[in-house]
Design an enzyme around this catalytic site. Sequence first.
Site, short mmCIF file in Angstrom:
data_model
loop_
_atom_site.label_atom_id
_atom_site.label_comp_id
_atom_site.label_asym_id
_atom_site.label_seq_id
_atom_site.Cartn_x
_atom_site.Cartn_y
_atom_site.Cartn_z
N CYS A 1 42.20 34.04 41.32
CA CYS A 1 41.32 34.95 40.58
C CYS A 1 41.24 36.26 41.36
O CYS A 1 40.81 36.25 42.52
CB CYS A 1 39.95 34.31 40.44
SG CYS A 1 38.71 35.38 39.69
N CYS B 1 44.71 40.62 36.43
CA CYS B 1 43.76 39.52 36.20
C CYS B 1 44.60 38.33 35.79
O CYS B 1 45.53 38.47 34.97
CB CYS B 1 42.78 39.90 35.09
SG CYS B 1 41.80 38.50 34.46
N1 DGL Z 1 41.02 35.52 36.06
C1 DGL Z 1 40.14 36.25 36.87
C2 DGL Z 1 40.78 37.43 37.56
O1 DGL Z 1 41.92 37.31 37.91
C3 DGL Z 1 38.73 36.46 36.40
C4 DGL Z 1 38.50 37.07 35.09
C5 DGL Z 1 37.04 37.00 34.79
O2 DGL Z 1 36.47 35.93 34.97
O3 DGL Z 1 36.47 38.02 34.39
O4 DGL Z 1 40.18 38.45 37.81
#
Ligand code: DGL
Length: 268
Positions: free
Chosen positions: A75, A190
């Site tokens: 993440c 993301c």
């Molecule tokens: N998938 C995550 C990232 O890479 C988080 C997205 C989220 O929860 O807003 O930032």
Amino acid sequence: MSSDSPIGVFDSGVGGLSVLSALQAELPGERFVYFSDAAHAPYGERGDAFVIERTLGIARQLVEEHHIKALVVACNTATAAGIGLLRSAYPGLPIVGVEPALKPAAAATRTGHVGVLATRGTLASGKFKALHDSLKTDSVRFSLMPCDGLAGAIERLDEAAIQSLAARYVGDIGRFGHQLQEIDTLVLGCTHYPFIAADLQRLAGAQVRLIETGQPVAQQTRRLLAAKGQLAGNGSAGSLQLLTSGNASALDAAAARWLPSAEAAALR
Ligand code: DGL
């Protein structure tokens, strides 16, 4: 903890499955425990204090209950907010984070203009600012687009919201093309966004290069485990355990849809 111990992987939700998929391809003999914090997703607009608290809590659970030998923070938002604190809390544990792939994008662009799609939290972080400042030059610039709501729409599989938000953000970030100063390279900053890569590609144009981070993260995980002599032994069978703070069948369905080794997802 031994070379047979699992590798912990977590995200606010299903986005980290895009990283897990690369990890399974790179390290097919490893056991993985994937935690989706779906009850608290999305992280991107919730602020650092909240994301740090969740990140440290999930890491503690993976270390204490699952005895993980390495942790992959799949993440960008959690990496930006909490990876320094995680490394201080677990100095002996190999920890790999993800950050938007600005460096490969700067090397790839021919027009000198790179677009970056990411959460508001990632783009506002000091960690991202330092990366951005170290790479922008007279010949390469980055246009940054905080994509409020997009990870949440992907999490809910809300197709109408995905289409309208993706169209708005790709439309607003700038002009795509191959003329000087047009955007020819788009960073998916993301881990949720690789799942809508086909939509983003259609909106940006077929010639635009999309860059994501799953494979380099998987390779870095391999390097760290090899350096500690903790890669799973030859011939060991890989496995996957799926955990979530949210709805278990929704996570199973997402894993079945998005992981190539869908049968492994049945090993809950
Ligand atoms: N998938 C995550 C990232 O890479 C988080 C997205 C989220 O929860 O807003 O930032």
